[in-house]
Design a protein around this motif. Structure first.
Motif, mmCIF file in Angstrom:
data_model
loop_
_atom_site.group_PDB
_atom_site.id
_atom_site.type_symbol
_atom_site.label_atom_id
_atom_site.label_comp_id
_atom_site.label_asym_id
_atom_site.label_seq_id
_atom_site.Cartn_x
_atom_site.Cartn_y
_atom_site.Cartn_z
ATOM 1 N N GLY A 230 0.928 -1.027 -0.109
ATOM 2 C CA GLY A 230 0.258 -0.071 -0.011
ATOM 3 C C GLY A 230 0.403 1.383 -0.049
ATOM 4 N N GLY A 231 2.181 1.162 -0.475
ATOM 5 C CA GLY A 231 2.932 2.165 -0.097
ATOM 6 C C GLY A 231 2.655 3.748 -0.666
ATOM 7 N N LYS A 232 1.407 3.896 -2.236
ATOM 8 C CA LYS A 232 0.665 5.143 -2.497
ATOM 9 C C LYS A 232 0.130 5.262 -1.995
ATOM 10 C CE LYS A 232 -0.897 2.987 -6.715
ATOM 11 N NZ LYS A 232 -3.157 3.722 -6.471
ATOM 12 N N ALA A 233 -0.710 4.410 -1.255
ATOM 13 C CA ALA A 233 -2.379 4.716 -0.953
ATOM 14 C C ALA A 233 -2.499 5.223 0.495
ATOM 15 C CB ALA A 233 -3.141 3.129 -0.634
ATOM 16 N N THR A 234 -2.920 6.094 0.273
ATOM 17 C CA THR A 234 -3.338 6.709 1.412
ATOM 18 C C THR A 234 -3.921 5.715 2.465
ATOM 19 O OG1 THR A 234 -4.032 8.665 0.621
ATOM 20 C CG2 THR A 234 -4.741 9.147 3.187
ATOM 21 N N VAL A 235 -3.216 5.656 3.661
ATOM 22 C CA VAL A 235 -4.109 4.660 4.215
ATOM 23 C C VAL A 235 -4.277 5.248 5.168
ATOM 24 C CG1 VAL A 235 -3.667 2.538 5.947
ATOM 25 C CG2 VAL A 235 -2.330 3.202 3.464
ATOM 26 N N VAL A 236 -5.607 4.670 5.934
ATOM 27 C CA VAL A 236 -6.319 5.575 7.179
ATOM 28 C C VAL A 236 -6.587 4.145 7.902
ATOM 29 C CG1 VAL A 236 -8.402 6.660 8.057
ATOM 30 C CG2 VAL A 236 -7.525 6.698 5.766
ATOM 31 N N GLU A 237 -6.223 5.150 9.099
ATOM 32 C CA GLU A 237 -6.250 3.556 10.031
ATOM 33 C C GLU A 237 -7.641 4.470 11.476
ATOM 34 O OE1 GLU A 237 -3.625 1.574 13.585
ATOM 35 O OE2 GLU A 237 -3.127 2.925 12.564
ATOM 36 N N LEU A 238 -8.451 4.183 11.569
ATOM 37 C CA LEU A 238 -9.890 4.230 12.200
ATOM 38 C C LEU A 238 -9.763 4.372 12.990
ATOM 39 C CD1 LEU A 238 -12.116 3.251 9.002
ATOM 40 C CD2 LEU A 238 -11.824 5.986 9.429
ATOM 41 N N GLU A 239 -9.249 3.328 14.324
ATOM 42 C CA GLU A 239 -8.291 3.624 15.700
ATOM 43 C C GLU A 239 -7.944 4.879 16.501
ATOM 44 O OE1 GLU A 239 -5.827 2.216 18.916
ATOM 45 O OE2 GLU A 239 -5.201 1.350 16.924
ATOM 46 N N ASP A 240 -7.463 5.974 14.605
ATOM 47 C CA ASP A 240 -7.124 7.114 15.420
ATOM 48 C C ASP A 240 -8.506 8.331 15.216
ATOM 49 O OD1 ASP A 240 -4.622 6.480 16.078
ATOM 50 O OD2 ASP A 240 -3.845 6.077 13.933
ATOM 51 N N ALA A 241 -9.572 7.718 14.928
ATOM 52 C CA ALA A 241 -10.996 8.790 14.445
ATOM 53 C C ALA A 241 -10.661 9.482 15.967
ATOM 54 C CB ALA A 241 -12.317 7.871 13.612
ATOM 55 N N PRO A 242 -11.063 10.828 15.056
ATOM 56 C CA PRO A 242 -11.598 11.839 16.042
ATOM 57 C C PRO A 242 -13.056 11.503 16.639
ATOM 58 C CG PRO A 242 -10.055 13.042 15.022
ATOM 59 C CD PRO A 242 -10.698 11.670 14.180
ATOM 60 N N GLY A 243 -12.782 11.629 18.282
ATOM 61 C CA GLY A 243 -14.187 11.553 19.087
ATOM 62 C C GLY A 243 -14.656 10.734 18.907
ATOM 63 N N LEU A 244 -14.012 9.276 18.731
ATOM 64 C CA LEU A 244 -14.413 7.958 19.392
ATOM 65 C C LEU A 244 -14.017 7.823 20.909
ATOM 66 C CD1 LEU A 244 -12.163 5.480 16.644
ATOM 67 C CD2 LEU A 244 -14.492 5.889 17.054
ATOM 68 N N GLU A 245 -15.223 6.543 21.257
ATOM 69 C CA GLU A 245 -15.027 6.526 22.699
ATOM 70 C C GLU A 245 -14.113 4.877 22.872
ATOM 71 O OE1 GLU A 245 -17.318 5.629 27.032
ATOM 72 O OE2 GLU A 245 -18.521 5.866 24.887
ATOM 73 N N LYS A 246 -12.979 4.808 23.192
ATOM 74 C CA LYS A 246 -12.726 3.483 23.834
ATOM 75 C C LYS A 246 -11.998 3.082 24.556
ATOM 76 C CE LYS A 246 -8.874 5.513 20.257
ATOM 77 N NZ LYS A 246 -7.449 5.345 19.723
ATOM 78 N N LEU A 247 -12.776 1.679 24.724
ATOM 79 C CA LEU A 247 -12.307 1.053 26.369
ATOM 80 C C LEU A 247 -10.926 0.215 26.201
ATOM 81 C CD1 LEU A 247 -16.580 0.647 25.857
ATOM 82 C CD2 LEU A 247 -15.458 1.811 27.515
ATOM 83 N N PRO A 248 -10.973 -0.778 27.114
ATOM 84 C CA PRO A 248 -9.817 -1.677 27.656
ATOM 85 C C PRO A 248 -10.495 -2.746 27.064
ATOM 86 C CG PRO A 248 -9.980 -0.667 29.506
ATOM 87 C CD PRO A 248 -10.987 0.344 28.497
ATOM 88 N N PHE A 249 -9.007 -3.336 26.433
ATOM 89 C CA PHE A 249 -9.229 -4.961 26.729
ATOM 90 C C PHE A 249 -9.747 -5.669 27.875
ATOM 91 C CE2 PHE A 249 -7.146 -5.394 22.509
ATOM 92 C CZ PHE A 249 -8.085 -6.446 21.904
ATOM 93 N N ARG A 250 -10.466 -6.202 28.356
ATOM 94 C CA ARG A 250 -11.251 -6.860 29.519
ATOM 95 C C ARG A 250 -10.103 -8.184 29.829
ATOM 96 N NH1 ARG A 250 -17.279 -6.383 29.533
ATOM 97 N NH2 ARG A 250 -17.791 -7.387 27.641
ATOM 98 N N GLU A 251 -9.726 -8.954 30.932
ATOM 99 C CA GLU A 251 -8.479 -8.913 31.299
ATOM 100 C C GLU A 251 -8.889 -10.665 31.673
ATOM 101 O OE1 GLU A 251 -6.631 -7.622 34.540
ATOM 102 O OE2 GLU A 251 -6.295 -5.434 33.752
ATOM 103 N N GLY A 252 -9.233 -11.054 31.303
ATOM 104 C CA GLY A 252 -10.037 -12.784 30.996
ATOM 105 C C GLY A 252 -11.302 -12.832 30.313
ATOM 106 N N GLY A 253 -11.791 -14.285 29.864
ATOM 107 C CA GLY A 253 -12.211 -14.873 29.961
ATOM 108 C C GLY A 253 -14.264 -14.471 31.182
ATOM 109 N N PRO A 254 -13.811 -15.143 31.748
ATOM 110 C CA PRO A 254 -15.016 -14.897 33.055
ATOM 111 C C PRO A 254 -14.899 -13.338 33.333
ATOM 112 C CG PRO A 254 -13.408 -16.339 33.290
ATOM 113 C CD PRO A 254 -12.878 -16.081 32.484
ATOM 114 N N PHE A 255 -14.435 -12.553 33.069
ATOM 115 C CA PHE A 255 -13.457 -10.951 32.957
ATOM 116 C C PHE A 255 -13.959 -11.122 34.781
ATOM 117 C CE2 PHE A 255 -17.807 -10.029 29.774
ATOM 118 C CZ PHE A 255 -16.549 -10.671 28.486
#
Length: 342
Positions: A98-123
């Motif tokens: 993808g060298g010539k393409a504009t690559v957009v990583e949507l994880e970095d989109a402004p305004g997202l609410e991000k949550l952390p991974f939970r730490e185990g299957g039972p939580f």
């Protein structure tokens, strides 16, 4: 006379080529997964059609890039993906193809609410010293409504030590399962396409406004669908639903596996079966791409019912309506299984 004829034929050729030239001017857009492709397709409606990498019932968790995908990336002008923590199979290809393409990583989109991974299957491991609450139980509470901003709430505590099989960062990457995040993602898509293709910026802007209206209506509809079963705990196949839980206050009590790349062993299945019995979890949900027999093992000897959730749209046809079908499908599956079990 010859000059006149030549001019006539040249003009006719240009006129006939006009639509083709206009179409060629539209950026070649490639999207990683179906839910994001749906949002891109809605923004590009009437302008062009984006390509899709992970098609059919395939999962980004286990996908291997095909030669046709590599060729599409090589020709792309814009590539949209969620990011390293979800589509790991794209890390190296995006660097090399993808060298010539504009690559957009949507994880970095402004305004997202991000949550952390939970730490185990039972939580349970997500409860911290000095805290009375457990986010991971799916309480759906709104930090901002309680006077606590997301920035003020320390989400850095998900260090990743309990993420069996995960090689991801700290953020749960199933960002699209909250329509509020879908709005932020759609706005970023429209902005990036407008930068790359200013000739169609007005169309992208108009499509974004229409999409935002549909997302607002969807949000209200889903809240109404799940309202009768919000207090009923359930178990999911893998921990993909945190954003949906957080938005709508439904109560996931645990997952069979944190990461579908790592199938659970006998001890994990035994833990989850015990949790189903202890909490009275009314439903255990499978996913279309993964082994349904695991769910049968978990519910054996318990009164729990089984259902299916499809967070990555494996069973849906790609297109601008997919996102809405996917989200309503999740809500309806929860209501139907939990309601029947209740």
């Amino acid at each position: 006379m010859n000059k006149t004829l030549r001019a006539f034929f040249l003009s006719a050729a240009l006129l006939s080529a006009g639509p083709a030239l206009a179409q060629e001017a539209v950026p070649r857009v490639i999207v990683s997964i179906k839910p994001i492709h749906s949002l891109v397709a809605a923004i590009m409606d009437g302008v062009g059609e984006p390509g899709l990498i992970v098609e059919g019932a395939a999962s980004p968790h286990t996908y291997s890039l095909k030669p046709s995908n590599a060729a599409a990336l090589q020709e792309a002008d814009v590539v949209f993906w969620v990011g390293h923590g979800l589509e790991a199979f794209l890390d190296k290809p995006l660097e090399t193809l993808g060298g010539k393409a504009t690559v957009v990583e949507l994880e970095d989109a402004p305004g997202l609410e991000k949550l952390p991974f939970r730490e185990g299957g039972p939580f349970e491991a997500h409860v911290h010293e000095g805290e009375d609450h457990d986010h991971a139980a799916g309480d759906g509470h709104d930090h901002e409504a309680e006077g606590e901003s997301e920035e003020g709430h320390d989400h850095a505590h998900a260090e990743g030590g309990g993420h069996e099989g995960h090689e991801h960062g700290e953020t749960d990457m199933h960002l699209w399962l909250d329509p509020g995040n879908a709005r932020a993602i759609a706005a970023e898509i429209a902005a990036k396409l407008s930068e790359k293709d200013p000739a169609h910026a007005d169309a992208y802007k108009a499509n974004l406004a229409a999409l935002e209206g549909r997302l607002d209506a969807l949000d209200k509809e889903i809240a109404g669908i799940v309202a009768p079963v919000r207090d009923r705990p359930f178990i999911v196949f893998h921990d993909a639903y945190q954003y949906f839980e957080h938005r709508y206050g439904v109560k996931a009590a645990g997952s069979i596996t944190v990461s579908p790349e790592t199938l659970p062993g006998a001890e994990r299945l035994s833990q989850i079966r015990d949790k189903v019995k202890t909490l009275g979890a009314t439903c255990v949900f499978a996913e279309p791409q993964f082994e349904p027999k695991l769910v049968e093992v978990v519910i054996e000897g318990t009164p729990a019912k089984s259902g299916t959730l499809d967070p990555e749209a494996a069973t849906y046809d790609a297109g601008p309506d997919l996102y809405f079908d996917l989200m309503k499908g999740l809500a309806t599956s929860l209501r139907d299984c939990l309601g029947a079990a209740g």
